[in-house]
Design a protein around this motif. Sequence first.
Motif, PDB file in Angstrom:
ATOM      1  N   LEU A 134       0.832  -1.207   0.000  1.00  0.00           N
ATOM      2  CA  LEU A 134       0.000   0.000   0.000  1.00  0.00           C
ATOM      3  C   LEU A 134       0.866   1.257   0.000  1.00  0.00           C
ATOM      4  O   LEU A 134       0.661   2.173  -0.803  1.00  0.00           O
ATOM      5  CB  LEU A 134      -0.929   0.001   1.222  1.00  0.00           C
ATOM      6  N   THR A 135       1.832   1.283   0.926  1.00  0.00           N
ATOM      7  CA  THR A 135       2.728   2.441   1.027  1.00  0.00           C
ATOM      8  C   THR A 135       3.526   2.613  -0.270  1.00  0.00           C
ATOM      9  O   THR A 135       3.687   3.729  -0.779  1.00  0.00           O
ATOM     10  CB  THR A 135       3.701   2.264   2.215  1.00  0.00           C
ATOM     11  N   GLY A 136       4.016   1.492  -0.790  1.00  0.00           N
ATOM     12  CA  GLY A 136       4.793   1.530  -2.026  1.00  0.00           C
ATOM     13  C   GLY A 136       3.979   2.014  -3.205  1.00  0.00           C
ATOM     14  O   GLY A 136       4.469   2.794  -4.041  1.00  0.00           O
ATOM     15  N   SER A 137       2.728   1.578  -3.294  1.00  0.00           N
ATOM     16  CA  SER A 137       1.859   1.985  -4.402  1.00  0.00           C
ATOM     17  C   SER A 137       1.593   3.481  -4.381  1.00  0.00           C
ATOM     18  O   SER A 137       1.662   4.164  -5.410  1.00  0.00           O
ATOM     19  CB  SER A 137       0.529   1.230  -4.338  1.00  0.00           C
ATOM     20  N   ILE A 138       1.270   3.991  -3.182  1.00  0.00           N
ATOM     21  CA  ILE A 138       1.013   5.432  -3.044  1.00  0.00           C
ATOM     22  C   ILE A 138       2.266   6.234  -3.405  1.00  0.00           C
ATOM     23  O   ILE A 138       2.215   7.204  -4.168  1.00  0.00           O
ATOM     24  CB  ILE A 138       0.551   5.769  -1.607  1.00  0.00           C
ATOM     25  N   THR A 139       3.412   5.781  -2.861  1.00  0.00           N
ATOM     26  CA  THR A 139       4.682   6.453  -3.144  1.00  0.00           C
ATOM     27  C   THR A 139       5.008   6.401  -4.632  1.00  0.00           C
ATOM     28  O   THR A 139       5.428   7.401  -5.234  1.00  0.00           O
ATOM     29  CB  THR A 139       5.828   5.787  -2.353  1.00  0.00           C
ATOM     30  N   GLY A 140       4.796   5.221  -5.230  1.00  0.00           N
ATOM     31  CA  GLY A 140       5.136   5.028  -6.635  1.00  0.00           C
ATOM     32  C   GLY A 140       4.285   5.856  -7.577  1.00  0.00           C
ATOM     33  O   GLY A 140       4.801   6.471  -8.522  1.00  0.00           O
ATOM     34  N   ILE A 141       2.979   5.884  -7.331  1.00  0.00           N
ATOM     35  CA  ILE A 141       2.082   6.659  -8.195  1.00  0.00           C
ATOM     36  C   ILE A 141       2.378   8.151  -8.081  1.00  0.00           C
ATOM     37  O   ILE A 141       2.412   8.879  -9.081  1.00  0.00           O
ATOM     38  CB  ILE A 141       0.608   6.368  -7.846  1.00  0.00           C
ATOM     39  N   ALA A 142       2.619   8.592  -6.848  1.00  0.00           N
ATOM     40  CA  ALA A 142       2.963  10.010  -6.643  1.00  0.00           C
ATOM     41  C   ALA A 142       4.268  10.355  -7.361  1.00  0.00           C
ATOM     42  O   ALA A 142       4.385  11.408  -8.007  1.00  0.00           O
ATOM     43  CB  ALA A 142       3.086  10.302  -5.153  1.00  0.00           C
ATOM     44  N   ALA A 143       5.237   9.449  -7.270  1.00  0.00           N
ATOM     45  CA  ALA A 143       6.528   9.680  -7.926  1.00  0.00           C
ATOM     46  C   ALA A 143       6.387   9.661  -9.444  1.00  0.00           C
ATOM     47  O   ALA A 143       7.042  10.437 -10.144  1.00  0.00           O
ATOM     48  CB  ALA A 143       7.532   8.613  -7.480  1.00  0.00           C
ATOM     49  N   ALA A 144       5.523   8.786  -9.961  1.00  0.00           N
ATOM     50  CA  ALA A 144       5.297   8.710 -11.414  1.00  0.00           C
ATOM     51  C   ALA A 144       4.704  10.014 -11.937  1.00  0.00           C
ATOM     52  O   ALA A 144       5.123  10.538 -12.971  1.00  0.00           O
ATOM     53  CB  ALA A 144       4.368   7.545 -11.737  1.00  0.00           C
ATOM     54  N   LEU A 145       3.722  10.538 -11.206  1.00  0.00           N
ATOM     55  CA  LEU A 145       3.106  11.812 -11.597  1.00  0.00           C
ATOM     56  C   LEU A 145       4.114  12.955 -11.526  1.00  0.00           C
ATOM     57  O   LEU A 145       4.140  13.840 -12.380  1.00  0.00           O
ATOM     58  CB  LEU A 145       1.905  12.111 -10.698  1.00  0.00           C
ATOM     59  N   SER A 146       4.963  12.903 -10.490  1.00  0.00           N
ATOM     60  CA  SER A 146       5.990  13.932 -10.343  1.00  0.00           C
ATOM     61  C   SER A 146       7.006  13.872 -11.478  1.00  0.00           C
ATOM     62  O   SER A 146       7.377  14.897 -12.055  1.00  0.00           O
ATOM     63  CB  SER A 146       6.709  13.741  -8.995  1.00  0.00           C
ATOM     64  N   MET A 147       7.428  12.647 -11.829  1.00  0.00           N
ATOM     65  CA  MET A 147       8.396  12.472 -12.911  1.00  0.00           C
ATOM     66  C   MET A 147       7.808  12.909 -14.248  1.00  0.00           C
ATOM     67  O   MET A 147       8.483  13.546 -15.066  1.00  0.00           O
ATOM     68  CB  MET A 147       8.827  11.017 -12.986  1.00  0.00           C
ATOM     69  N   ALA A 148       6.541  12.548 -14.482  1.00  0.00           N
ATOM     70  CA  ALA A 148       5.877  12.917 -15.735  1.00  0.00           C
ATOM     71  C   ALA A 148       5.768  14.438 -15.846  1.00  0.00           C
ATOM     72  O   ALA A 148       6.009  15.009 -16.921  1.00  0.00           O
ATOM     73  CB  ALA A 148       4.493  12.286 -15.806  1.00  0.00           C
ATOM     74  N   SER A 149       5.425  15.091 -14.749  1.00  0.00           N
ATOM     75  CA  SER A 149       5.319  16.558 -14.742  1.00  0.00           C
ATOM     76  C   SER A 149       6.675  17.207 -15.013  1.00  0.00           C
ATOM     77  O   SER A 149       6.773  18.174 -15.778  1.00  0.00           O
ATOM     78  CB  SER A 149       4.780  17.043 -13.393  1.00  0.00           C
ATOM     79  N   SER A 150       7.714  16.658 -14.386  1.00  0.00           N
ATOM     80  CA  SER A 150       9.066  17.199 -14.575  1.00  0.00           C
ATOM     81  C   SER A 150       9.517  17.039 -16.022  1.00  0.00           C
ATOM     82  O   SER A 150      10.131  17.941 -16.598  1.00  0.00           O
ATOM     83  CB  SER A 150      10.058  16.491 -13.645  1.00  0.00           C
ATOM     84  N   GLU A 151       9.203  15.878 -16.615  1.00  0.00           N
ATOM     85  CA  GLU A 151       9.580  15.639 -18.011  1.00  0.00           C
ATOM     86  C   GLU A 151       8.812  16.574 -18.941  1.00  0.00           C
ATOM     87  O   GLU A 151       9.364  17.059 -19.935  1.00  0.00           O
ATOM     88  CB  GLU A 151       9.295  14.178 -18.379  1.00  0.00           C
ATOM     89  N   TYR A 152       7.561  16.831 -18.630  1.00  0.00           N
ATOM     90  CA  TYR A 152       6.755  17.761 -19.433  1.00  0.00           C
ATOM     91  C   TYR A 152       7.391  19.153 -19.431  1.00  0.00           C
ATOM     92  O   TYR A 152       7.589  19.769 -20.483  1.00  0.00           O
ATOM     93  CB  TYR A 152       5.331  17.835 -18.878  1.00  0.00           C
ATOM     94  N   LEU A 153       7.712  19.643 -18.239  1.00  0.00           N
ATOM     95  CA  LEU A 153       8.304  20.976 -18.120  1.00  0.00           C
ATOM     96  C   LEU A 153       9.684  21.030 -18.758  1.00  0.00           C
ATOM     97  O   LEU A 153      10.041  22.020 -19.402  1.00  0.00           O
ATOM     98  CB  LEU A 153       8.383  21.375 -16.644  1.00  0.00           C
ATOM     99  N   SER A 154      10.465  19.952 -18.575  1.00  0.00           N
ATOM    100  CA  SER A 154      11.812  19.899 -19.144  1.00  0.00           C
ATOM    101  C   SER A 154      11.774  19.919 -20.673  1.00  0.00           C
ATOM    102  O   SER A 154      12.519  20.660 -21.317  1.00  0.00           O
ATOM    103  CB  SER A 154      12.531  18.644 -18.652  1.00  0.00           C
ATOM    104  N   THR A 155      10.881  19.094 -21.249  1.00  0.00           N
ATOM    105  CA  THR A 155      10.765  19.022 -22.709  1.00  0.00           C
ATOM    106  C   THR A 155      10.239  20.323 -23.281  1.00  0.00           C
ATOM    107  O   THR A 155      10.680  20.782 -24.334  1.00  0.00           O
ATOM    108  CB  THR A 155       9.828  17.861 -23.115  1.00  0.00           C
ATOM    109  N   LYS A 156       9.292  20.928 -22.574  1.00  0.00           N
ATOM    110  CA  LYS A 156       8.696  22.180 -23.050  1.00  0.00           C
ATOM    111  C   LYS A 156       9.712  23.313 -23.071  1.00  0.00           C
ATOM    112  O   LYS A 156       9.650  24.213 -23.918  1.00  0.00           O
ATOM    113  CB  LYS A 156       7.519  22.552 -22.154  1.00  0.00           C
ATOM    114  N   SER A 157      10.676  23.277 -22.149  1.00  0.00           N
ATOM    115  CA  SER A 157      11.668  24.353 -22.049  1.00  0.00           C
ATOM    116  C   SER A 157      12.835  24.179 -23.012  1.00  0.00           C
ATOM    117  O   SER A 157      13.642  25.098 -23.189  1.00  0.00           O
ATOM    118  CB  SER A 157      12.206  24.442 -20.620  1.00  0.00           C
ATOM    119  N   GLU A 158      12.944  22.993 -23.635  1.00  0.00           N
ATOM    120  CA  GLU A 158      14.035  22.751 -24.569  1.00  0.00           C
ATOM    121  C   GLU A 158      13.825  23.524 -25.863  1.00  0.00           C
ATOM    122  O   GLU A 158      12.700  23.710 -26.321  1.00  0.00           O
ATOM    123  CB  GLU A 158      14.159  21.251 -24.878  1.00  0.00           C
ATOM    124  N   ASP A 159      14.946  23.918 -26.471  1.00  0.00           N
ATOM    125  CA  ASP A 159      14.870  24.654 -27.730  1.00  0.00           C
ATOM    126  C   ASP A 159      14.415  23.766 -28.875  1.00  0.00           C
ATOM    127  O   ASP A 159      13.734  24.199 -29.802  1.00  0.00           O
ATOM    128  CB  ASP A 159      16.249  25.251 -28.078  1.00  0.00           C
TER     129      ASP A 159
END
Length: 290
Positions: free
Chosen positions: A168-193
């Motif tokens: 349970l703890t791992g699932s919550i942590t993992g899903i939260a981390a997945a959303l965080s990683m996806a958001s970071s990749e979105y912002l990173s890709t958007k800022s690239e030239d």
Amino acid sequence: MDIDGKIKKEFIRFQRNEITESLVYSRLASIEKDSSNKEILLNIAADEVAHGKVFQKYTKESPIPNRWKIFKYYWLARFFGLTFALKLMESSESNAHKNYDRYASFPELLRLGREEEEHEKKLIGLINEERLEYMGSVVLGLNDALVEFTGALAGFTLALSDSKLIALTGSITGIAAALSMASSEYLSTKSEDSNDKHPVKAAIYTGFAYVVTVVALVLPFIICSNVLVALGIMLVAALIIIAIFNYYYSVAKSESFKKRFMEMAILSFGVATISFLIGYLLKKFTGIEV
């Protein structure tokens, strides 16, 4: 030109391989949506047909193509992508043109072998496949999930000592981390030239890779009540994921499998070992029992 029985048998094998590969390229072209890729595949197929006719002049035979090979590479392309299937076929020892240089007394074969190898590599290099453009996003999701999440679950194992609670703890942590990683990749890709990658697609690839890894690593704790056994299964699952992904990556990108596999495995298992010890020490010194 007459040839002896042994050479004829070998030439029939070469001819069969050329015919088979021409049909593989034709089948792949029939399912390819990108018009440029389709044209490249049809060009290679036409070359293979021409090469097969060169051997037919010597063999006077019409061998049956290898249907299994056609089936195999067709479905590999369906599941794992066009580039993976083509590069796997290119590197296969069954590619007969690698043996053409044994027949120096047949100048036509030597020329044919050189032309085919150079031409195929050049054409395959021109193929543009979306999933490879986003390979960096997949690598980011997998690497982070494997390194961070194997460590987290190893730490939870001794800190919590209950398989269902760990899951349970791992699932919550993992899903939260997945959303965080996806958001970071979105912002990173958007800022690239560069506009080669679409930010939303990059985020989806990263998040999906992370979530799939999380599910695979949490599953042992759901199906097994013994936390140490579940931990062992989880580590084996992590090793399998690392092996499968790096095999795919090494073929598609023409890179060393061993180097990437060892690097990723050492990082993931090193972090897991350290996290396991931290969980043990925290539990011992805090005296907290769950």
